[in-house]
Design a protein around this motif. Structure first.
Motif, PDB file in Angstrom:
ATOM      1  N   GLY A   1      -3.577  -0.110  10.567  1.00 39.70           N
ATOM      2  CA  GLY A   1      -3.262  -1.316   9.793  1.00 39.70           C
ATOM      3  C   GLY A   1      -3.200  -1.078   8.294  1.00 39.70           C
ATOM      4  N   GLU A   2      -3.169   0.183   7.878  1.00 32.83           N
ATOM      5  CA  GLU A   2      -3.115   0.465   6.443  1.00 32.83           C
ATOM      6  C   GLU A   2      -1.811  -0.058   5.858  1.00 32.83           C
ATOM      7  N   GLU A   3      -0.728   0.199   6.567  1.00 38.31           N
ATOM      8  CA  GLU A   3       0.585  -0.185   6.037  1.00 38.31           C
ATOM      9  C   GLU A   3       0.794  -1.692   5.999  1.00 38.31           C
ATOM     10  N   GLN A   4      -0.040  -2.418   6.717  1.00 37.06           N
ATOM     11  CA  GLN A   4       0.103  -3.871   6.713  1.00 37.06           C
ATOM     12  C   GLN A   4      -0.867  -4.530   5.737  1.00 37.06           C
TER      13      GLN A   4
ATOM     14  N   GLY B   1      -8.004   9.150   6.874  1.00 36.75           N
ATOM     15  CA  GLY B   1      -6.606   8.877   6.558  1.00 36.75           C
ATOM     16  C   GLY B   1      -6.188   7.754   7.485  1.00 36.75           C
ATOM     17  N   HIS B   2      -4.950   7.313   7.359  1.00 37.05           N
ATOM     18  CA  HIS B   2      -4.534   6.255   8.298  1.00 37.05           C
ATOM     19  C   HIS B   2      -3.593   6.827   9.340  1.00 37.05           C
ATOM     20  N   GLN B   3      -3.923   6.508  10.579  1.00 41.63           N
ATOM     21  CA  GLN B   3      -3.146   7.067  11.679  1.00 41.63           C
ATOM     22  C   GLN B   3      -1.901   6.233  11.958  1.00 41.63           C
TER      23      GLN B   3
ATOM     24  N   ASP C   1      -6.983  11.190   2.256  1.00 39.16           N
ATOM     25  CA  ASP C   1      -5.779  11.974   1.962  1.00 39.16           C
ATOM     26  C   ASP C   1      -4.583  11.126   2.391  1.00 39.16           C
ATOM     27  N   ASP C   2      -3.818  10.598   1.415  1.00 42.83           N
ATOM     28  CA  ASP C   2      -2.694   9.722   1.770  1.00 42.83           C
ATOM     29  C   ASP C   2      -1.614   9.688   0.691  1.00 42.83           C
ATOM     30  N   LEU C   3      -1.333  10.821   0.080  1.00 43.90           N
ATOM     31  CA  LEU C   3      -0.203  10.842  -0.860  1.00 43.90           C
ATOM     32  C   LEU C   3       0.809  11.904  -0.436  1.00 43.90           C
TER      33      LEU C   3
ATOM     34  N   VAL D   1       0.805  -1.204   0.000  1.00 45.62           N
ATOM     35  CA  VAL D   1       0.000   0.000   0.000  1.00 45.62           C
ATOM     36  C   VAL D   1       0.844   1.262   0.000  1.00 45.62           C
ATOM     37  N   CYS D   2       0.245   2.294  -0.457  1.00 47.70           N
ATOM     38  CA  CYS D   2       0.891   3.580  -0.738  1.00 47.70           C
ATOM     39  C   CYS D   2       2.242   3.346  -1.394  1.00 47.70           C
ATOM     40  N   CYS D   3       2.254   2.455  -2.354  1.00 45.46           N
ATOM     41  CA  CYS D   3       3.527   1.998  -2.898  1.00 45.46           C
ATOM     42  C   CYS D   3       4.054   2.955  -3.961  1.00 45.46           C
TER      43      CYS D   3
ATOM     44  N   ASP E   1       8.537  15.848  -2.196  1.00 45.76           N
ATOM     45  CA  ASP E   1       9.613  14.840  -2.175  1.00 45.76           C
ATOM     46  C   ASP E   1       9.140  13.525  -1.559  1.00 45.76           C
ATOM     47  N   TYR E   2       7.815  13.318  -1.594  1.00 42.61           N
ATOM     48  CA  TYR E   2       7.240  12.150  -0.915  1.00 42.61           C
ATOM     49  C   TYR E   2       7.819  10.840  -1.438  1.00 42.61           C
ATOM     50  N   PHE E   3       7.711  10.629  -2.735  1.00 37.74           N
ATOM     51  CA  PHE E   3       8.096   9.320  -3.256  1.00 37.74           C
ATOM     52  C   PHE E   3       9.608   9.137  -3.309  1.00 37.74           C
TER      53      PHE E   3
ATOM     54  N   THR F   1       4.498  12.467   6.931  1.00 38.63           N
ATOM     55  CA  THR F   1       3.831  12.565   5.622  1.00 38.63           C
ATOM     56  C   THR F   1       3.035  11.313   5.283  1.00 38.63           C
ATOM     57  N   ASP F   2       3.299  10.232   5.967  1.00 41.34           N
ATOM     58  CA  ASP F   2       2.587   8.974   5.691  1.00 41.34           C
ATOM     59  C   ASP F   2       2.198   8.333   7.014  1.00 41.34           C
ATOM     60  N   ASN F   3       1.100   8.722   7.520  1.00 41.45           N
ATOM     61  CA  ASN F   3       0.073   9.560   6.955  1.00 41.45           C
ATOM     62  C   ASN F   3      -0.428  10.525   8.036  1.00 41.45           C
ATOM     63  N   GLY F   4       0.590  11.086   8.764  1.00 42.04           N
ATOM     64  CA  GLY F   4       0.227  12.081   9.765  1.00 42.04           C
ATOM     65  C   GLY F   4      -0.584  13.206   9.153  1.00 42.04           C
TER      66      GLY F   4
END
Ligand code: ZN
Length: 501
Positions: free
Chosen positions: A356-359, A310-312, A384-386, A23-25, A451-453, A322-325
């Motif tokens: 659990g978004e990142e998992q 968003g994911h906390q 909002d998660d980019l 995710v958010c790859c 400069d996120y990615f 930035t991911d994903n504060g």
């Protein structure tokens, strides 16, 4: 139908991509442009469009939207909240005490803003995992310390292990099958994984599952994978959910520069030996994880809901700014601003801070499952998660019918750069996806990437340094205005659910 979008792996991210839809790859994002041009994708080959002139909202809505924008411009608490959550509390790995602290903090804030129905919703997560030591050094040769970060939810090494580094290089599945037995019990550096042949392209998921299964059975002593980023930047991945695992051996990401050093030494001297110690630990028992929920009740149609979220949870190398504060504090700011102005939306605004978004989108999957019967009442989901860049618009998710209604909702913030409706389906990058799959109009914000990615995404420098305060204000304005339009305007049409795999 399977997931509508698949992707080709980049060699550097093969292990990540073997997890199928990390995710958010980063890699997936790089395919965004290609997706928009893919004739198989609904709505492809259309250019992103500006808001059409007929999309002017009615006057009262515009004035309330304008008030929301002003309130956020003048009194935003988003950056202050980000600082408190990321720096006073810290990284927020799902299953950790830190995430639980952050969730208690968010609920307290949301209650303070006057939110209704503030609560947490639990789901079964699996075992928690805690980061420990991650150390590696070249033994002999130049003796250099190597920068490694243990992949989350991988087991620890048995103390410090020592051994020659073996390169895993396989250009085809047959090469992989013959290479793996020679690597049993070795410290393996992943150099090249097979790409599907023309024939294997026809069923790429089956191909990658076969590769993943072969790796699971390979019984390496440990597996190192390049981080895929320059300048010593790390990345992170991992999950307690078996389908996301690549192997059950200790795994670590290694800085690209140090992986290259190892490969050069092997090329010139035939071998290089390292010591490696990875100390991540699992909880004794499985734990529950939680999503945080808070609402402003609708004044006319309270059963109809617009979710802003968003994911906390975050990875734990940086502070998850930035991911994903940013997405978390933007969702909170939307509710704060509406309450501060005493606005009463016709439908219910529901802020959901997923975990659990990142998992593997585990929190949003659990939410959709628990609320299956109410999905028809969810009018829209906005995520909002980019990263922390300005929100420039929303994808149409392949549904032409949503475009005029989205355009109308966005119109009051056109002047702040909220102008684009992207003609493509954003895949399983973030928490909109489980809702989208069920037919709910669900959208991940299109954002300036800053400069996120290249830099902050999943790395040790995902910190407040990389958040632009003014962009955070604009993101909250864009989210608030879009949500306000959807809370009060014509309902978005639901689409036919995608078939489950
Ligand atoms: Zn994210």
């Amino acid at each position: 139908m399977q997931r509508p979008l698949t992707h080709s792996p980049s060699p550097r991210h093969c292990v990540t991509l073997l997890a199928e839809a990390s995710v958010c790859c980063f890699v997936l994002f790089l395919h965004a442009v290609a997706l928009a041009q893919d004739p198989k994708v609904p709505g492809a080959n259309k250019q992103p469009s500006a808001i059409p002139s007929w999309a002017t909202p009615d006057a009262p809505q515009q004035s309330e939207a304008a008030r929301l924008m002003r309130e956020i411009a003048e009194h935003s608490q988003a950056f202050q909240n980000l600082e408190e959550m990321c720096e006073d509390i810290g990284p927020r790995l799902t299953g950790s005490d830190k995430l639980r602290q952050a969730q208690a903090w968010a609920m307290s804030k949301l209650k303070g803003y006057g939110a209704a129905n503030v609560h947490e919703e639990p789901y079964e997560f699996g075992k928690a995992w805690t980061r420990g030591i991650a150390w590696a050094r070249i033994l002999g040769a130049n003796g250099q310390e190597l920068h490694v970060a243990q992949e989350a939810w991988s087991p620890a090494t048995d103390g410090m292990i020592k051994g020659e580094v073996a390169l895993l290089e396989a250009k085809s599945f047959d090469e992989l099958k013959s290479a793996l037995p020679t690597l049993q019990g070795r410290i393996v550096l992943l150099n090249d994984l097979p790409k599907p042949s023309e024939e294997e392209e026809k069923d790429k998921s089956a191909f990658y599952e076969a590769v993943r299964e072969a790796l699971r059975r390979a019984q390496f002593q440990a597996l190192l994978e390049e981080s895929g980023k320059p300048n010593d930047l790390m990345t992170m991945d991992g999950s307690p959910v078996t389908k996301w695992k690549t192997t059950d051996v200790p795994r670590a990401f290694i800085a690209d520069e140090h992986a290259h050093l190892l490969k050069r030494l092997i090329a010139r001297h035939g071998k290089v030996e390292i010591g490696l110690s990875l100390g991540g630990t699992f909880s004794k028992d499985p734990v529950k994880a939680y999503n945080v929920v808070a609402e402003i009740q609708g004044s006319e149609k309270p059963q109809e809901v617009v979710i802003v979220g968003g994911h906390q949870d975050s990875w734990d190398l940086g502070t998850g700014a930035t991911d994903n504060g940013t997405g978390t504090v933007v969702a909170m700011e939307v509710l704060r601003a509406m309450k501060a102005l005493g606005l009463k939306p016709k439908r219910t605004l529901r802020v959901v801070l997923f975990s659990g978004e990142e998992q593997g989108l585990l929190g949003s999957e659990a939410y959709v499952k628990a609320h299956d019967r109410e999905l028809g009442d969810i009018q829209a989901v906005l995520i909002d998660d980019l990263g922390s860049g300005r929100i420039t618009g929303w994808p149409d998710m392949g549904e032409e019918s949503v475009r005029p209604l989205l355009a109308a909702a966005m119109a009051p913030a056109n002047s702040e750069g909220l102008k684009t409706i992207g003609p493509f389906t954003m895949p399983a990058w973030t928490d909109h996806w489980p809702f989208h799959r069920k037919g709910v109009p669900s959208f991940g914000a299109l954002q300036e990437s800053l400069d996120y990615f290249q830099t902050t995404h999943h790395s040790q420098v995902d910190t407040l340094d990389h958040v632009v305060k003014e962009d955070l204000v604009q993101s909250a304005q864009a989210m608030a205005v879009t949500a306000w339009g959807l809370l009060n305007g014509e309902p978005l049409p639901h689409h036919v659910p995608l078939l489950e795999k």
